[in-house]
Design a protein around this motif. Structure first.
Motif, PDB file in Angstrom:
ATOM      1  N   LEU A 126       0.803  -1.221   0.000  1.00 46.45           N
ATOM      2  CA  LEU A 126       0.000   0.000   0.000  1.00 46.45           C
ATOM      3  C   LEU A 126       0.837   1.273   0.000  1.00 46.45           C
ATOM      4  O   LEU A 126       0.440   2.276  -0.596  1.00 46.45           O
ATOM      5  CB  LEU A 126      -0.943   0.010   1.216  1.00 46.45           C
ATOM      6  N   LEU A 127       1.989   1.238   0.677  1.00 48.96           N
ATOM      7  CA  LEU A 127       2.825   2.436   0.782  1.00 48.96           C
ATOM      8  C   LEU A 127       4.118   2.325  -0.008  1.00 48.96           C
ATOM      9  O   LEU A 127       4.868   3.313  -0.090  1.00 48.96           O
ATOM     10  CB  LEU A 127       3.153   2.707   2.257  1.00 48.96           C
ATOM     11  N   ASN A 128       4.379   1.148  -0.572  1.00 51.70           N
ATOM     12  CA  ASN A 128       5.604   0.932  -1.365  1.00 51.70           C
ATOM     13  C   ASN A 128       6.869   1.279  -0.582  1.00 51.70           C
ATOM     14  O   ASN A 128       7.832   1.834  -1.124  1.00 51.70           O
ATOM     15  CB  ASN A 128       5.557   1.756  -2.663  1.00 51.70           C
ATOM     16  N   LEU A 129       6.884   0.927   0.693  1.00 50.49           N
ATOM     17  CA  LEU A 129       8.064   1.160   1.524  1.00 50.49           C
ATOM     18  C   LEU A 129       9.005  -0.036   1.429  1.00 50.49           C
ATOM     19  O   LEU A 129       8.549  -1.188   1.381  1.00 50.49           O
ATOM     20  CB  LEU A 129       7.661   1.366   2.986  1.00 50.49           C
ATOM     21  N   PRO A 130      10.313   0.192   1.418  1.00 52.49           N
ATOM     22  CA  PRO A 130      11.262  -0.932   1.418  1.00 52.49           C
ATOM     23  C   PRO A 130      11.263  -1.633   2.770  1.00 52.49           C
ATOM     24  O   PRO A 130      11.120  -0.991   3.825  1.00 52.49           O
ATOM     25  CB  PRO A 130      12.608  -0.259   1.135  1.00 52.49           C
ATOM     26  N   MET A 131      11.412  -2.939   2.752  1.00 51.22           N
ATOM     27  CA  MET A 131      11.416  -3.701   3.989  1.00 51.22           C
ATOM     28  C   MET A 131      12.687  -3.460   4.806  1.00 51.22           C
ATOM     29  O   MET A 131      12.669  -3.540   6.034  1.00 51.22           O
ATOM     30  CB  MET A 131      11.269  -5.196   3.687  1.00 51.22           C
ATOM     31  N   LYS A 132      13.788  -3.154   4.145  1.00 54.96           N
ATOM     32  CA  LYS A 132      15.035  -2.865   4.833  1.00 54.96           C
ATOM     33  C   LYS A 132      15.393  -1.415   4.572  1.00 54.96           C
ATOM     34  O   LYS A 132      15.692  -1.021   3.446  1.00 54.96           O
ATOM     35  CB  LYS A 132      16.149  -3.794   4.345  1.00 54.96           C
ATOM     36  N   GLN A 133      15.338  -0.613   5.625  1.00 51.30           N
ATOM     37  CA  GLN A 133      15.574   0.818   5.504  1.00 51.30           C
ATOM     38  C   GLN A 133      16.768   1.223   6.365  1.00 51.30           C
ATOM     39  O   GLN A 133      17.063   0.575   7.377  1.00 51.30           O
ATOM     40  CB  GLN A 133      14.342   1.609   5.954  1.00 51.30           C
ATOM     41  N   PRO A 134      17.436   2.289   5.982  1.00 50.59           N
ATOM     42  CA  PRO A 134      18.518   2.801   6.834  1.00 50.59           C
ATOM     43  C   PRO A 134      17.969   3.227   8.189  1.00 50.59           C
ATOM     44  O   PRO A 134      16.809   3.617   8.316  1.00 50.59           O
ATOM     45  CB  PRO A 134      19.052   4.008   6.037  1.00 50.59           C
ATOM     46  N   ARG A 135      18.774   3.154   9.194  1.00 52.28           N
ATOM     47  CA  ARG A 135      18.338   3.473  10.549  1.00 52.28           C
ATOM     48  C   ARG A 135      17.835   4.905  10.668  1.00 52.28           C
ATOM     49  O   ARG A 135      16.914   5.198  11.437  1.00 52.28           O
ATOM     50  CB  ARG A 135      19.496   3.271  11.536  1.00 52.28           C
ATOM     51  N   LYS A 136      18.435   5.820   9.922  1.00 51.09           N
ATOM     52  CA  LYS A 136      18.078   7.232  10.051  1.00 51.09           C
ATOM     53  C   LYS A 136      16.836   7.594   9.233  1.00 51.09           C
ATOM     54  O   LYS A 136      16.270   8.659   9.438  1.00 51.09           O
ATOM     55  CB  LYS A 136      19.257   8.112   9.603  1.00 51.09           C
TER      56      LYS A 136
END
Length: 456
Positions: free
Chosen positions: A367-377
């Motif tokens: 739904l939001l097209n967010l990556p499953m692995k994101q940088p901490r910041k």
């Protein structure tokens, strides 16, 4: 006889007489009419030479003499002088019988149609006596699945709503992602937690043929909305904790929970979408309440029903540890939270469920097209509200929402919740992209996948 009928005036008179008897224009041919009239005259002896001659001279035929002939009566008539006095009363029942005989087929047809209509009306009347659930709404079975497949790739309802012990005890279920999108690295504490909680749905919900769900948000739009009575009519009412994160200075993150009373940091608040005192606007029924430790109320019975399912939404491993410590009465976990969770949580373990992280993954990735692995910041997470809608789309046959949406970004003074006076400024420190989520919800509304009970 023929001389009389061949006259124009005679034909017109005959036609009028037949129409008066049958109440309709004559449909038979002229030759057949003459043949029947002649036979009738022979049977009854009504047509003499004098009568035919007089009819030709005057161009008229006495109506009282022709009526018995036209109707084929087998009873001899009297002279024209005495006919008007004695034959009239007897003629009317005979006329009625003759008309009924001629229209017998039509009468039977009308009677059959009437009986069919009576039967159909009785059948329809009986059909209204359905259970309340069936009668109070049109249940669009399969519509949510069909429309959700247009928005969510690889849409399926095969995944369980809540985590189950057998998936971590008998079979080691591998997980690709860490919390909140998976359980990788948290299996050990999760195993202990699942041993004291449950995963099944109440029987009252499982046996429903149509699950009508209302997802109730925390938005200011619910204030003075008078939607409480409407919300209570739904089979399943889903509520959740707030999506906003108070503005907390970075130096306070480590202090929160260590010395909450002596710390100069802002005090924590229990903002868990309250119901008590707001029943007229938000209703009083709660079937499921999604929460995380920071949004948990120390007494869940205050804002929930006795049979409300308390569904933990795990965002981090510390959430499992907090829940285990509370339910097993172990040493309380105080670190690792952006707001101090309650140290006493008076809940019945039989009502506790652990939400399957699969639905958080679907919300973020599909739904939001967010990556499953994101940088901490740069970490971004879906709000609990959008997660609740995603859960309903995989569980319900009808999904309506209420209390969603935020005020315009230019309106700095408008409060965002119906129960407290905080503004959109508080969202600045959160990990949620509310404008991005608004686009996703509007897309659902455009597809007819959900319906908004308030305004968005």
């Amino acid at each position: 006889m023929l001389r009389v009928l061949w006259g124009r005036r005679g034909l017109r008179l005959l036609s009028r007489m037949c129409a008066a008897v049958c109440r309709r224009p004559m449909s038979c041919s002229a030759s057949s009419r003459m043949l029947r009239l002649r036979r009738a005259a022979r049977w009854h002896g009504m047509m003499t030479a004098e009568t035919l001659g007089r009819g030709r001279e005057d161009g008229l035929v006495d109506r009282t003499e022709l009526l018995p002939a036209l109707l084929g009566l087998r009873e001899r008539t009297v002279t024209s002088g005495s006919h008007n006095e004695s034959s009239g009363p007897r003629l009317m029942p005979l006329l009625l019988i003759k008309m009924i005989n001629k229209s017998r087929g039509k009468i039977l047809g009308v009677l059959a149609l009437f009986l069919v209509m009576v039967w159909y009306s009785i059948y329809r009347e009986d059909s209204f006596y359905f259970p309340v659930q069936e009668n109070k709404t049109m249940c669009p079975l399969g519509e949510v699945e069909r429309k959700a497949a247009q928005l969510i790739g690889n849409y399926t309802r095969d995944h369980p709503l809540f985590l189950q012990l057998k998936d971590y005890f008998w079979v080691k279920t591998p997980s690709l992602y860490e919390l909140p999108y998976g359980t990788k690295g948290s299996e050990e504490v999760l195993l202990r937690l699942l041993s004291i909680t449950h995963y099944s749905l109440p029987e009252s919900i499982q046996r429903l043929k149509c699950r009508r769900c209302a997802v109730v948000g925390n938005g200011h739009r619910l204030r003075n909305s008078s939607m409480g009575e409407t919300i209570n009519t739904y089979d399943v009412v889903i509520r959740y904790g707030p999506v906003s994160v108070p503005l907390i200075p970075p130096r306070c993150h480590q202090q929160m929970g260590l010395m909450p009373l002596m710390s100069p940091c802002p005090p924590s608040r229990l903002n868990n979408a309250p119901v008590h005192g707001y029943e007229q606007d938000v209703g009083s029924k709660t079937t499921m309440r999604l929460f995380y430790p920071e949004s948990a109320h120390f007494n869940p019975r205050t804002e929930n029903n006795p049979d409300t399912l308390l569904v933990l939404v795990p965002f981090k491993p510390m959430d499992f540890q907090w829940m285990e410590a509370i339910l097993n009465d172990k040493k309380r976990v105080r670190k690792g939270f952006w707001k101090q969770p309650p140290l006493i949580w008076d809940a019945n373990p039989e009502q506790v469920r652990i939400l399957n992280p699969y639905y958080m993954e679907v919300t973020a990735a599909k739904l939001l097209n967010l990556p499953m692995k994101q940088p901490r910041k740069v970490k971004q997470k879906p709000t609990t509200g959008l997660l609740a809608i995603t859960l309903a789309l995989h569980f319900c046959d009808l999904v309506h929402i209420a209390g969603f949406g935020y005020p315009d970004s230019a309106n700095k003074k408008q409060t965002i919740h119906y129960y407290e006076q905080i503004t959109l400024k508080s969202m600045a420190a959160s990990e949620h992209n509310v404008s991005h989520e608004a686009v996703a919800i509007k897309r659902m509304l455009e597809l007819g996948l959900i319906r908004n009970l308030t305004y968005f």
